[in-house]
Design an enzyme around this catalytic site. Structure first.
Site, PDB file in Angstrom:
ATOM      1  N   GLY A  96       0.785  -1.235   0.000  1.00  0.00           N
ATOM      2  CA  GLY A  96       0.000   0.000   0.000  1.00  0.00           C
ATOM      3  C   GLY A  96       0.811   1.275   0.000  1.00  0.00           C
ATOM      4  O   GLY A  96       0.239   2.361  -0.023  1.00  0.00           O
TER       5      GLY A  96
ATOM      6  N   GLU B  31       4.590  -6.121   2.348  1.00  0.00           N
ATOM      7  CA  GLU B  31       4.308  -6.640   1.002  1.00  0.00           C
ATOM      8  C   GLU B  31       4.144  -5.520  -0.022  1.00  0.00           C
ATOM      9  O   GLU B  31       3.078  -5.382  -0.627  1.00  0.00           O
ATOM     10  CB  GLU B  31       3.011  -7.463   1.028  1.00  0.00           C
ATOM     11  CG  GLU B  31       3.018  -8.629   1.985  1.00  0.00           C
ATOM     12  CD  GLU B  31       1.634  -9.289   2.116  1.00  0.00           C
ATOM     13  OE1 GLU B  31       0.617  -8.669   1.738  1.00  0.00           O
ATOM     14  OE2 GLU B  31       1.595 -10.413   2.623  1.00  0.00           O
ATOM     15  N   PRO B  32       5.164  -4.700  -0.240  1.00  0.00           N
ATOM     16  CA  PRO B  32       4.996  -3.635  -1.236  1.00  0.00           C
ATOM     17  C   PRO B  32       4.935  -4.190  -2.661  1.00  0.00           C
ATOM     18  O   PRO B  32       5.635  -5.167  -2.971  1.00  0.00           O
ATOM     19  CB  PRO B  32       6.249  -2.782  -1.053  1.00  0.00           C
ATOM     20  CG  PRO B  32       7.277  -3.723  -0.501  1.00  0.00           C
ATOM     21  CD  PRO B  32       6.517  -4.722   0.331  1.00  0.00           C
TER      22      PRO B  32
ATOM     23  N   ARG C 193       3.320  -1.928  -5.798  1.00  0.00           N
ATOM     24  CA  ARG C 193       3.396  -0.703  -6.595  1.00  0.00           C
ATOM     25  C   ARG C 193       4.648   0.128  -6.260  1.00  0.00           C
ATOM     26  O   ARG C 193       5.290   0.681  -7.157  1.00  0.00           O
ATOM     27  CB  ARG C 193       2.116   0.071  -6.268  1.00  0.00           C
ATOM     28  CG  ARG C 193       1.958   1.425  -6.753  1.00  0.00           C
ATOM     29  CD  ARG C 193       0.708   2.058  -6.114  1.00  0.00           C
ATOM     30  NE  ARG C 193      -0.429   1.178  -5.973  1.00  0.00           N
ATOM     31  CZ  ARG C 193      -1.451   1.121  -6.799  1.00  0.00           C
ATOM     32  NH1 ARG C 193      -1.498   1.921  -7.840  1.00  0.00           N
ATOM     33  NH2 ARG C 193      -2.452   0.296  -6.593  1.00  0.00           N
TER      34      ARG C 193
ATOM     35  N   ARG D 152      -6.306   1.010 -15.585  1.00  0.00           N
ATOM     36  CA  ARG D 152      -6.461   1.851 -14.385  1.00  0.00           C
ATOM     37  C   ARG D 152      -7.235   3.151 -14.624  1.00  0.00           C
ATOM     38  O   ARG D 152      -8.057   3.524 -13.787  1.00  0.00           O
ATOM     39  CB  ARG D 152      -5.096   2.128 -13.742  1.00  0.00           C
ATOM     40  CG  ARG D 152      -4.420   0.857 -13.215  1.00  0.00           C
ATOM     41  CD  ARG D 152      -3.156   1.143 -12.421  1.00  0.00           C
ATOM     42  NE  ARG D 152      -3.461   1.812 -11.170  1.00  0.00           N
ATOM     43  CZ  ARG D 152      -3.273   3.089 -10.944  1.00  0.00           C
ATOM     44  NH1 ARG D 152      -2.781   3.880 -11.885  1.00  0.00           N
ATOM     45  NH2 ARG D 152      -3.590   3.609  -9.786  1.00  0.00           N
TER      46      ARG D 152
ATOM     47  N   TYR E  55     -10.335   3.286 -12.149  1.00  0.00           N
ATOM     48  CA  TYR E  55     -10.248   4.184 -10.991  1.00  0.00           C
ATOM     49  C   TYR E  55     -10.151   5.648 -11.372  1.00  0.00           C
ATOM     50  O   TYR E  55      -9.842   6.481 -10.517  1.00  0.00           O
ATOM     51  CB  TYR E  55      -8.988   3.895 -10.138  1.00  0.00           C
ATOM     52  CG  TYR E  55      -8.550   2.470 -10.010  1.00  0.00           C
ATOM     53  CD1 TYR E  55      -9.428   1.479  -9.566  1.00  0.00           C
ATOM     54  CD2 TYR E  55      -7.241   2.112 -10.285  1.00  0.00           C
ATOM     55  CE1 TYR E  55      -8.991   0.177  -9.419  1.00  0.00           C
ATOM     56  CE2 TYR E  55      -6.800   0.807 -10.140  1.00  0.00           C
ATOM     57  CZ  TYR E  55      -7.682  -0.160  -9.713  1.00  0.00           C
ATOM     58  OH  TYR E  55      -7.244  -1.445  -9.559  1.00  0.00           O
TER      59      TYR E  55
ATOM     60  N   CYS F 100     -13.380  -0.617 -27.992  1.00  0.00           N
ATOM     61  CA  CYS F 100     -14.790  -0.246 -28.187  1.00  0.00           C
ATOM     62  C   CYS F 100     -15.457   0.090 -26.857  1.00  0.00           C
ATOM     63  O   CYS F 100     -16.430  -0.565 -26.464  1.00  0.00           O
ATOM     64  CB  CYS F 100     -15.517  -1.392 -28.876  1.00  0.00           C
ATOM     65  SG  CYS F 100     -14.681  -1.907 -30.361  1.00  0.00           S
ATOM     66  N   GLU F 101     -14.899   1.037 -26.142  1.00  0.00           N
ATOM     67  CA  GLU F 101     -15.427   1.477 -24.847  1.00  0.00           C
ATOM     68  C   GLU F 101     -15.243   2.981 -24.777  1.00  0.00           C
ATOM     69  O   GLU F 101     -14.121   3.466 -24.969  1.00  0.00           O
ATOM     70  CB  GLU F 101     -14.600   0.880 -23.690  1.00  0.00           C
ATOM     71  CG  GLU F 101     -14.643  -0.607 -23.551  1.00  0.00           C
ATOM     72  CD  GLU F 101     -15.919  -1.112 -22.909  1.00  0.00           C
ATOM     73  OE1 GLU F 101     -16.394  -0.474 -21.957  1.00  0.00           O
ATOM     74  OE2 GLU F 101     -16.439  -2.128 -23.397  1.00  0.00           O
TER      75      GLU F 101
END
Ligand code: PLP
Length: 385
Positions: free
Chosen positions: A205, A245-246, A248, A285, A289, A316-317
């Site tokens: 995190g 537990e990194p 990112r 992403r 988000y 196609c979005e």
């Protein structure tokens, strides 16, 4: 394109700031053989969520006892793999899992070391879709569920400690000690069921900057906060071993994605659209988000980037945005290479073959040399290469 030296520097920073912790890299952020090999070489542990991640890690020399097996739903095969290969820790996400692990362990004459994942209901400031604490979140156990998991953990299942992961992009290091105190209270109630030294896994995190205006939180600030949390926890429950537990924070800023601009067309309020040869299939992403990125023209990086654009993908979005608020030279147009920095985490690992576009290759660069660590995937489902 991944800067291998940057990954090394980030791992060095974590080793310096957390010299006594068990350092595990969260494979979900980005896992390729070259990275798994680096994890193995440095003696880091690896947080895996699937048989695929575990198998790749084992193949690249990460010992089974350095695997932390996660998942809110582990398939029977994944439970079996964890038990038979002897994963270092299995993180129990719901009480019934203890029974599943015990059955597999008895059947194969093995022992299993587990952590209980607690869902602590504390205020966590981040995007709601990457927050993993709170009653509306489906990860981990609330105190009453965790208590029944404690009772179930007998025979070949050994309770080694507790786990928490509050979410991603946590810019305030102080959330860690608050949560650690909450889980220590739980251990205190069930102290006799835990070993002398309790594993306290605080998850990942740690935040990274995606755009220039994002704050940079030094790794040392997280270490100081977690150390404070450990100190408080030890006053309550005795010695703890910290695990981190990194994901990112190791890889996000190491990667850039190189696109080719294919189309320029007029857009709303004078902001033109630029469509590139990728999008939601290599980086979901922004769509998931509303994540922000920046963009730069590869061959004109030193020219003023002072004109607004909306960089979109080719899928196609309508939500297929690559950089919603990009600043580029006013005449940016088709044919040019456009680079999006800070795409090293949760891009390649979340990539899809939507519209059957190819999945791009991964290229590591180091000391002026490049090597393709993952080939482009343009196979056809059901037909092969
Ligand atoms: C259990 C657990 N640990 C670690 C991580 C890594 O998080 P980050 O990449 O934000 O460091 C995650 C991310 O989802 C996770 O679920």
């Amino acid at each position: 394109v991944v800067d291998a030296a940057h990954i090394n520097a980030r791992m060095d920073a974590f080793e310096q700031s957390f010299p006594n912790a068990v350092r595990a890299y969260a494979a979900k952020a980005f896992l390729v053989p070259a990275l798994a090999a680096a994890v193995a070489e440095r003696g880091w542990w690896l947080d895996v969520v699937s048989a695929g991640e575990a198998r790749l890690a084992l193949e690249m020399g990460v010992p089974a006892e350095h695997l932390i097996v996660h998942g809110n739903y582990k398939t029977p095969d994944e439970v079996l793999l964890a038990v038979v290969r002897g994963a270092g820790r299995v993180v129990v996400d719901h009480p019934a899992e203890v029974t599943q692990l015990a059955e597999a362990a008895r059947l194969h004459d093995r022992e299993v070391d587990v952590l209980l994942r607690l869902n602590v209901d504390i205020d966590v400031e981040t995007h709601p879709k990457v927050r993993t604490a709170g009653s509306d979140v489906h990860f981990g156990m609330v105190v009453s569920e965790a208590a029944s998991a404690v009772r179930a953990a007998t025979g070949p299942v050994h309770l080694r400690g507790v786990h928490l992961h509050l979410g991603s992009q946590l810019r305030d290091p102080d959330v860690y000690p608050a949560a650690m105190e909450a889980v220590a209270e739980f251990v205190e109630v069930h102290r006799a069921a835990f070993p002398d030294v309790v594993d306290l896994d605080v998850g990942g995190g740690m935040a990274v900057p995606y755009v220039r205006s994002d704050p940079v939180v030094p790794v040392g600030d997280y270490a100081a906060a977690i150390e404070r949390g450990a100190y408080e926890a030890e006053r309550m429950i005795g010695p703890v071993r910290i695990l981190i537990e990194p994901g990112r924070a190791i890889v996000a800023n190491a990667g850039v994605t190189v696109y080719r601009i294919g189309v320029r067309k007029p857009g709303p309020e004078g902001v033109p659209f630029l469509a590139v040869d990728g999008g939601i299939s290599d980086n979901p992403r922004p769509a998931l988000y509303g994540a922000e990125y920046e963009a730069v023209l590869a061959r004109r990086a030193d020219e003023p980037h002072d004109h607004p654009f909306r960089v979109v993908g080719r899928h196609c979005e309508t939500g297929d945005t690559v950089v919603p608020h990009a600043w580029l030279p006013a005449d940016a147009d088709h044919g040019e290479l456009l680079v999006v920095p800070a795409t090293g985490a949760y891009g390649f690992s979340m990539a899809s073959r939507y519209n059957l576009v190819s999945r791009p290759p991964v290229i590591f660069v180091e000391s002026g040399r490049e090597r393709v660590v993952v080939e482009r995937d343009d196979s056809l489902p059901g037909l092969g290469a």
